[in-house]
Design a protein around this motif. Structure first.
Motif, PDB file in Angstrom:
ATOM      1  N   ARG A 235       9.551 -32.218  89.729  1.00 45.91           N
ATOM      2  CA  ARG A 235       8.811 -32.453  90.965  1.00 45.91           C
ATOM      3  C   ARG A 235       8.999 -33.913  91.416  1.00 45.91           C
ATOM      4  NH1 ARG A 235       4.036 -29.918  92.918  1.00 45.91           N
ATOM      5  NH2 ARG A 235       3.986 -28.730  90.968  1.00 45.91           N
ATOM      6  N   CYS A 236       9.167 -34.129  92.723  1.00 40.74           N
ATOM      7  CA  CYS A 236       9.306 -35.483  93.255  1.00 40.74           C
ATOM      8  C   CYS A 236       8.015 -36.244  93.003  1.00 40.74           C
ATOM      9  CB  CYS A 236       9.608 -35.431  94.747  1.00 40.74           C
ATOM     10  SG  CYS A 236       9.670 -37.067  95.525  1.00 40.74           S
ATOM     11  N   TYR A 237       8.137 -37.421  92.384  1.00 37.96           N
ATOM     12  CA  TYR A 237       6.940 -38.182  92.042  1.00 37.96           C
ATOM     13  C   TYR A 237       6.357 -38.939  93.238  1.00 37.96           C
ATOM     14  CZ  TYR A 237      10.246 -42.123  91.564  1.00 37.96           C
ATOM     15  OH  TYR A 237      11.213 -43.074  91.775  1.00 37.96           O
ATOM     16  N   LEU A 238       7.100 -38.957  94.371  1.00 34.57           N
ATOM     17  CA  LEU A 238       6.593 -39.630  95.564  1.00 34.57           C
ATOM     18  C   LEU A 238       5.920 -38.662  96.536  1.00 34.57           C
ATOM     19  CD1 LEU A 238       9.453 -42.190  96.343  1.00 34.57           C
ATOM     20  CD2 LEU A 238       7.242 -42.626  95.263  1.00 34.57           C
ATOM     21  N   CYS A 239       6.523 -37.491  96.753  1.00 30.39           N
ATOM     22  CA  CYS A 239       5.953 -36.544  97.717  1.00 30.39           C
ATOM     23  C   CYS A 239       5.433 -35.262  97.067  1.00 30.39           C
ATOM     24  CB  CYS A 239       6.965 -36.201  98.803  1.00 30.39           C
ATOM     25  SG  CYS A 239       8.431 -35.321  98.211  1.00 30.39           S
ATOM     26  N   GLN A 240       5.624 -35.135  95.745  1.00 31.74           N
ATOM     27  CA  GLN A 240       5.093 -34.019  94.963  1.00 31.74           C
ATOM     28  C   GLN A 240       5.723 -32.659  95.310  1.00 31.74           C
ATOM     29  OE1 GLN A 240       3.047 -34.630  92.306  1.00 31.74           O
ATOM     30  NE2 GLN A 240       3.543 -36.729  92.921  1.00 31.74           N
TER      31      GLN A 240
END
Length: 324
Positions: A235-240
């Motif tokens: 999962r993208c840690y900035l936009c989830q």
């Protein structure tokens, strides 16, 4: 908050017999206390009378120029730790040159059945790493004396004693930019006991310089850890957002695992998993994630192909041995 800049000297066995969980016995603790403005407000320095290794290892003696006779007048480790913890106070963060000092401090604490520093991972400042982030390539780890020379700090006391090395480390810490101090490290002598204690942290606010770190709870073995979807999540840690995998998880050595996924908003994200053994024997995972360039992706593809070729050659050699 205060900064406790800590340095230790320790001795080890001169014979083949070594205490299994106690390879190094601390013989000196030195520390400097800085306030929130990084101004010096206190000093701590104590020699410790050995209780386990009663002969000075020649490497230790050569490095720190201490004789066993000098330690006989010291206090015991429990006595010194009691005084040290009182001196530290309550609101502080440890600062060290590298990560070894906190590891050995906690091994000594455990050996004497003293109250632990913490029962889960806790943040500290690795000044050696912060120096590299500030002045080098972020990856190299240079000696304390190198850093002192680089910064042109006056050498007014000798190196390689606990107090003096803490003193010089404090000098370096005081010169670092405030923003660099956000790059704290985690001591993982005690791993998270459950999912609630697992560590999730994002460093650097600028997306192109940011990275995420995750420290897992313990697992019985590597297989169980790597079968946990929570561990291998991309999962993208900035936009989830859940990301599309471009390079599936692979390992070149069975200890490090790599993966590349793609975020429509932030680009290619590399995930790296390191398999570690905790002090209590459990397996845990450190996962880091950061966004990378297309050139970096090509390098990872090459690394994956090299890993595949290595496994292929290994299987061929094994089959050849069986036929022989």
């Amino acid at each position: 908050m205060n900064y406790i800049i800590l340095d230790l000297e320790w001795n080890q066995s001169t014979a083949e017999k070594i205490e299994k969980d106690f390879p190094f016995e601390i013989i000196e603790i030195g520390a400097i206390k800085l306030n929130s403005l990084r101004e010096k407000t206190g000093e701590f320095s104590e020699l410790i009378k050995p209780q386990v290794y009663h002969e000075m290892n020649y490497v230790t003696r050569k490095l720190i120029h201490l004789q066993m006779e000098q330690l006989e007048n010291g206090k015991t480790f429990p006595e010194v730790m009691q005084a040290f913890r009182k001196w530290c106070g309550e609101d502080y963060i440890f600062c060290t040159w590298g990560s070894m000092d906190l590891l050995e401090l906690q091994r000594n604490i455990r050996y004497y059945h003293l109250e632990p520093l913490a029962n889960k991972p806790f943040p500290f400042l690795d000044v050696q790493k912060l120096f590299s982030i500030s002045f080098e390539d972020r990856k190299s780890r240079k000696s304390l004396e190198y850093a002192i020379d680089f910064l042109k700090i006056e050498k007014d006391i000798p190196f390689h004693r606990a107090f003096s090395d803490a003193y010089y480390t404090a000098k370096i810490l005081a010169l670092l930019d405030e923003s660099v101090l956000e790059n704290y490290s985690f001591d993982i002598f005690h791993i998270p006991s459950d999912k609630k204690e697992e560590v999730h942290v994002i460093f650097d606010k600028v997306p192109e310089e940011s990275y995420a770190k995750f420290i897992s709870r313990g697992y019985e073995d590597k297989i169980r850890a790597m079968n946990d979807r929570h561990i291998i999540s991309t999962r993208c840690y900035l936009c989830q957002k859940n990301l599309k995998k471009k390079i599936r998880w692979f390992t070149p050595n069975g200890k490090h695992y790599y993966n590349v996924s793609y975020c429509d908003e932030h680009g290619y994200m590399k995930s790296k998993i390191r398999i570690r053994k905790a002090e209590d024997g459990q397996t845990y995972v450190i996962r880091t994630q950061k966004f990378i360039s297309e050139e970096d992706v090509e390098d990872i593809i090459k690394r994956r192909e090299q890993a595949r070729q290595h496994r292929k050659e290994k299987r061929a050699a094994k089959n050849q041995n069986h036929r022989s």
